[in-house]
Motif scaffolding. Structure first.
Motif, PDB file in Angstrom:
ATOM      1  N   GLU A  53     -13.061   7.915 -10.137  1.00 38.74           N
ATOM      2  CA  GLU A  53     -13.888   9.121  -9.991  1.00 38.74           C
ATOM      3  C   GLU A  53     -15.357   8.806 -10.261  1.00 38.74           C
ATOM      4  N   ASN A  54     -15.608   7.904 -11.215  1.00 38.10           N
ATOM      5  CA  ASN A  54     -16.995   7.484 -11.485  1.00 38.10           C
ATOM      6  C   ASN A  54     -17.570   6.661 -10.339  1.00 38.10           C
ATOM      7  N   LEU A  55     -16.685   6.103  -9.507  1.00 37.84           N
ATOM      8  CA  LEU A  55     -17.130   5.356  -8.331  1.00 37.84           C
ATOM      9  C   LEU A  55     -17.224   6.255  -7.099  1.00 37.84           C
ATOM     10  N   GLY A  56     -17.105   7.559  -7.309  1.00 32.92           N
ATOM     11  CA  GLY A  56     -17.280   8.496  -6.210  1.00 32.92           C
ATOM     12  C   GLY A  56     -16.035   8.798  -5.413  1.00 32.92           C
ATOM     13  N   VAL A  57     -14.854   8.641  -6.028  1.00 30.49           N
ATOM     14  CA  VAL A  57     -13.598   8.943  -5.349  1.00 30.49           C
ATOM     15  C   VAL A  57     -12.900  10.086  -6.088  1.00 30.49           C
ATOM     16  N   PRO A  58     -13.095  11.335  -5.672  1.00 32.65           N
ATOM     17  CA  PRO A  58     -12.396  12.461  -6.304  1.00 32.65           C
ATOM     18  C   PRO A  58     -10.886  12.306  -6.120  1.00 32.65           C
ATOM     19  N   LEU A  59     -10.134  12.657  -7.151  1.00 38.11           N
ATOM     20  CA  LEU A  59      -8.692  12.449  -7.127  1.00 38.11           C
ATOM     21  C   LEU A  59      -7.936  13.772  -7.223  1.00 38.11           C
ATOM     22  N   LYS A  60      -6.655  13.714  -6.882  1.00 41.44           N
ATOM     23  CA  LYS A  60      -5.767  14.867  -7.031  1.00 41.44           C
ATOM     24  C   LYS A  60      -4.403  14.368  -7.480  1.00 41.44           C
ATOM     25  N   THR A  61      -3.664  15.219  -8.157  1.00 41.60           N
ATOM     26  CA  THR A  61      -2.339  14.873  -8.656  1.00 41.60           C
ATOM     27  C   THR A  61      -1.292  15.698  -7.923  1.00 41.60           C
ATOM     28  N   GLU A  62      -0.274  15.016  -7.409  1.00 36.95           N
ATOM     29  CA  GLU A  62       0.776  15.685  -6.650  1.00 36.95           C
ATOM     30  C   GLU A  62       2.119  15.562  -7.365  1.00 36.95           C
ATOM     31  N   ARG A  63       3.182  15.913  -6.665  1.00 43.90           N
ATOM     32  CA  ARG A  63       4.527  15.906  -7.251  1.00 43.90           C
ATOM     33  C   ARG A  63       4.842  14.563  -7.897  1.00 43.90           C
ATOM     34  N   GLY A  64       5.463  14.630  -9.064  1.00 45.09           N
ATOM     35  CA  GLY A  64       5.794  13.412  -9.780  1.00 45.09           C
ATOM     36  C   GLY A  64       4.599  12.775 -10.446  1.00 45.09           C
ATOM     37  N   ASN A  65       3.514  13.547 -10.608  1.00 45.96           N
ATOM     38  CA  ASN A  65       2.271  13.048 -11.228  1.00 45.96           C
ATOM     39  C   ASN A  65       1.633  11.906 -10.448  1.00 45.96           C
ATOM     40  N   ARG A  66       1.948  11.823  -9.159  1.00 49.24           N
ATOM     41  CA  ARG A  66       1.335  10.796  -8.326  1.00 49.24           C
ATOM     42  C   ARG A  66      -0.126  11.152  -8.054  1.00 49.24           C
ATOM     43  N   VAL A  67      -1.003  10.165  -8.207  1.00 47.97           N
ATOM     44  CA  VAL A  67      -2.438  10.395  -8.049  1.00 47.97           C
ATOM     45  C   VAL A  67      -2.916   9.790  -6.732  1.00 47.97           C
ATOM     46  N   PHE A  68      -3.626  10.610  -5.939  1.00 48.63           N
ATOM     47  CA  PHE A  68      -4.166  10.195  -4.647  1.00 48.63           C
ATOM     48  C   PHE A  68      -5.655  10.555  -4.587  1.00 48.63           C
ATOM     49  N   PRO A  69      -6.417   9.885  -3.718  1.00 44.75           N
ATOM     50  CA  PRO A  69      -7.771  10.379  -3.447  1.00 44.75           C
ATOM     51  C   PRO A  69      -7.690  11.718  -2.737  1.00 44.75           C
ATOM     52  N   GLN A  70      -8.611  12.610  -3.037  1.00 42.43           N
ATOM     53  CA  GLN A  70      -8.595  13.931  -2.399  1.00 42.43           C
ATOM     54  C   GLN A  70      -8.697  13.831  -0.885  1.00 42.43           C
ATOM     55  N   SER A  71      -9.320  12.780  -0.419  1.00 36.15           N
ATOM     56  CA  SER A  71      -9.494  12.594   1.025  1.00 36.15           C
ATOM     57  C   SER A  71      -8.213  12.153   1.722  1.00 36.15           C
ATOM     58  N   ASP A  72      -7.198  11.730   0.930  1.00 36.45           N
ATOM     59  CA  ASP A  72      -5.964  11.157   1.482  1.00 36.45           C
ATOM     60  C   ASP A  72      -6.236   9.891   2.285  1.00 36.45           C
ATOM     61  N   LYS A  73      -7.298   9.177   1.932  1.00 34.37           N
ATOM     62  CA  LYS A  73      -7.658   7.959   2.646  1.00 34.37           C
ATOM     63  C   LYS A  73      -7.671   6.768   1.696  1.00 34.37           C
ATOM     64  N   ALA A  74      -6.744   5.827   1.908  1.00 33.57           N
ATOM     65  CA  ALA A  74      -6.708   4.623   1.091  1.00 33.57           C
ATOM     66  C   ALA A  74      -7.999   3.824   1.232  1.00 33.57           C
ATOM     67  N   ALA A  75      -8.643   3.961   2.385  1.00 32.94           N
ATOM     68  CA  ALA A  75      -9.895   3.227   2.618  1.00 32.94           C
ATOM     69  C   ALA A  75     -10.963   3.598   1.592  1.00 32.94           C
ATOM     70  N   ASP A  76     -10.904   4.810   1.070  1.00 26.83           N
ATOM     71  CA  ASP A  76     -11.883   5.215   0.055  1.00 26.83           C
ATOM     72  C   ASP A  76     -11.679   4.445  -1.245  1.00 26.83           C
ATOM     73  N   VAL A  77     -10.418   4.145  -1.564  1.00 27.96           N
ATOM     74  CA  VAL A  77     -10.120   3.360  -2.773  1.00 27.96           C
ATOM     75  C   VAL A  77     -10.589   1.922  -2.582  1.00 27.96           C
ATOM     76  N   VAL A  78     -10.300   1.352  -1.415  1.00 33.16           N
ATOM     77  CA  VAL A  78     -10.757  -0.013  -1.120  1.00 33.16           C
ATOM     78  C   VAL A  78     -12.281  -0.080  -1.165  1.00 33.16           C
ATOM     79  N   GLY A  79     -12.929   0.904  -0.547  1.00 37.18           N
ATOM     80  CA  GLY A  79     -14.392   0.922  -0.531  1.00 37.18           C
ATOM     81  C   GLY A  79     -14.978   1.010  -1.915  1.00 37.18           C
ATOM     82  N   ALA A  80     -14.348   1.784  -2.800  1.00 35.22           N
ATOM     83  CA  ALA A  80     -14.836   1.901  -4.171  1.00 35.22           C
ATOM     84  C   ALA A  80     -14.744   0.568  -4.901  1.00 35.22           C
ATOM     85  N   LEU A  81     -13.637  -0.145  -4.706  1.00 37.86           N
ATOM     86  CA  LEU A  81     -13.483  -1.457  -5.343  1.00 37.86           C
ATOM     87  C   LEU A  81     -14.492  -2.461  -4.797  1.00 37.86           C
TER      88      LEU A  81
END
Length: 407
Positions: free
Chosen positions: A74-102
């Motif tokens: 989140e500090n790298l600019g990737v807002p997150l959300k929590t879904e069923r089973g406490n699974r955490v995803f980027p709000q955008s639903d785009k894995a590319a955003d996680v890769v880009g943040a790294l």
């Protein structure tokens, strides 16, 4: 990327050696391209979700917990959300955003990325000296962190290189096997229903050797030409620790929302409304079309019997079939199709406080290359982030890479 960026932030001179043209290819396909990057849970809950050597990770997870991972992205600019089973995803639903943040994290840290492939470790007098590359050049280093992943999804670059480096250094690599993987089943029923996806079903897995139910789940399942896949099957596979043909049986409850009594009442109603129709033609509101021929065959009921001739006993037997539609498991699918690799560098030979090898000074391991693996739900990526962070924080201040230029 986590290890390299963390080390470089401490002022070390760091080289990230990446054999792919772009980093993070495996992250880019996780969660069907959405990236379930962690699980919103406590450290004890995280450890409980790591069936293979979970206690080894306690130090790493305590220093960089799932909550820390969430704050990190989140500090790298990737807002997150929590879904069923406490699974955490980027709000955008785009894995590319996680890769880009790294990638941004690594670049901002000052670490240098080199797109070349390592051939072997350089070791002398019991300590690391660097790595040699497949193009014949060398990189000198006082510390090397091996975090090459496992053997699953080799098209992403995860081809088991880390195990070769570990063995070269004298490390024990435990038996490699697939985890979070589709299952091959006996018979041809699944092939007949190939492509059919069932949602909102429940499953139970029985170990016929012990006679115990070892796993239960609720969710989505997919029939394939070889057997079973889908989220509940991948999760179940992590519990099948010693696979042998016929040892495990999976029972699918096709009507988990209905008690046996309510299901019987439903069948009474269906057969009454279709009393003059053949049994095989009365099931369209109960089952998907592709499943009906298989269900009729398994029931042993004459397909052309009129519904008004179905007895109470026959109806109860059919209800039992719907509540326990079973398959005998033959084997795992190949490790290349698994989400993660179970097995790897023996944790007995790695210091859990630093991720440093107990055999070779200056050598560290992180992520899937270690003999640790978890259930689905973001836990396996959390293993990568926690161990990578710990390794990056543990290398001596003198530097991971003494000279980032190839000789």
């Amino acid at each position: 990327m986590m290890a390299a960026g963390t080390a470089a932030q401490r002022g070390l001179r760091v080289c990230l050696l990446e054999k792919n043209q772009k980093p993070g290819r495996k992250i880019g396909i996780t969660g069907k391209g959405r990236c379930n990057l962690t699980n919103h849970c406590s450290v004890p809950e995280f450890i409980a979700s790591v069936p293979t050597n979970g206690r080894f990770l306690y130090g790493a997870a305590s220093r960089f917990s799932p909550y820390d991972t969430m704050s990190f992205f989140e500090n790298l600019g990737v807002p997150l959300k929590t879904e069923r089973g406490n699974r955490v995803f980027p709000q955008s639903d785009k894995a590319a955003d996680v890769v880009g943040a790294l990638e941004r994290f690594v670049k901002a840290s000052g670490a240098q990325m080199i797109n070349r492939e390592a051939k072997q470790l350089l070791i002398s007098d019991g300590r690391i000296q660097g790595v040699s590359l497949k193009d014949g050049s060398q990189i000198s280093a006082q510390s090397v962190v091996v975090c090459c992943g496992g053997k699953s999804y080799p098209a992403t670059g995860s081809t088991g290189d880390g195990y070769l480096f570990a063995r070269q250094a004298g490390h024990t690599v435990t038996r490699l096997r697939p985890s979070l993987v589709p299952l091959v089943v006996q018979g041809t029923d699944c092939k007949e229903m190939m492509g059919l996806s069932l949602k909102n079903i429940s499953i139970s897995v029985k170990d016929l050797k012990s006679g115990k139910i070892i796993y239960e789940d609720f969710g989505e399942l997919l029939f394939t030409h070889f057997g079973l896949s889908g989220p509940v099957i991948l999760s179940a596979s992590a519990h099948l620790r010693d696979m042998s043909p016929g040892r495990y049986r999976i029972a699918i409850d096709l009507k988990p929302a209905l008690s046996p009594e309510k299901l019987d009442a439903r069948l009474v109603r269906e057969f009454r409304e279709n009393q003059n129709r053949d049994f095989e033609n009365s099931l369209s509101s109960l089952l998907p079309r592709a499943m009906i021929p298989v269900a009729v065959r398994r029931s042993g009921i004459e397909p052309h019997i009129k519904c008004n001739l179905i007895t109470r006993e026959i109806r109860h037997d059919f209800a039992s079939l719907l509540k326990s539609f079973s398959f005998s498991i033959e084997a795992f699918r190949p490790i290349e199709e698994a989400v993660v690799t179970s097995g790897g560098v023996s944790v007995r030979e790695v210091d859990p406080k630093t991720m440093q090898s107990k055999l070779i000074k200056g050598l560290y391991f992180a992520g899937e290359v270690l003999d640790v693996d978890a259930y689905t739900g973001g836990y396996n990526l959390q293993i990568a982030f926690s161990t990578g962070r710990l390794a990056g924080n543990s290398v001596p201040v003198r530097g991971i890479i003494d000279d980032c230029c190839c000789d």
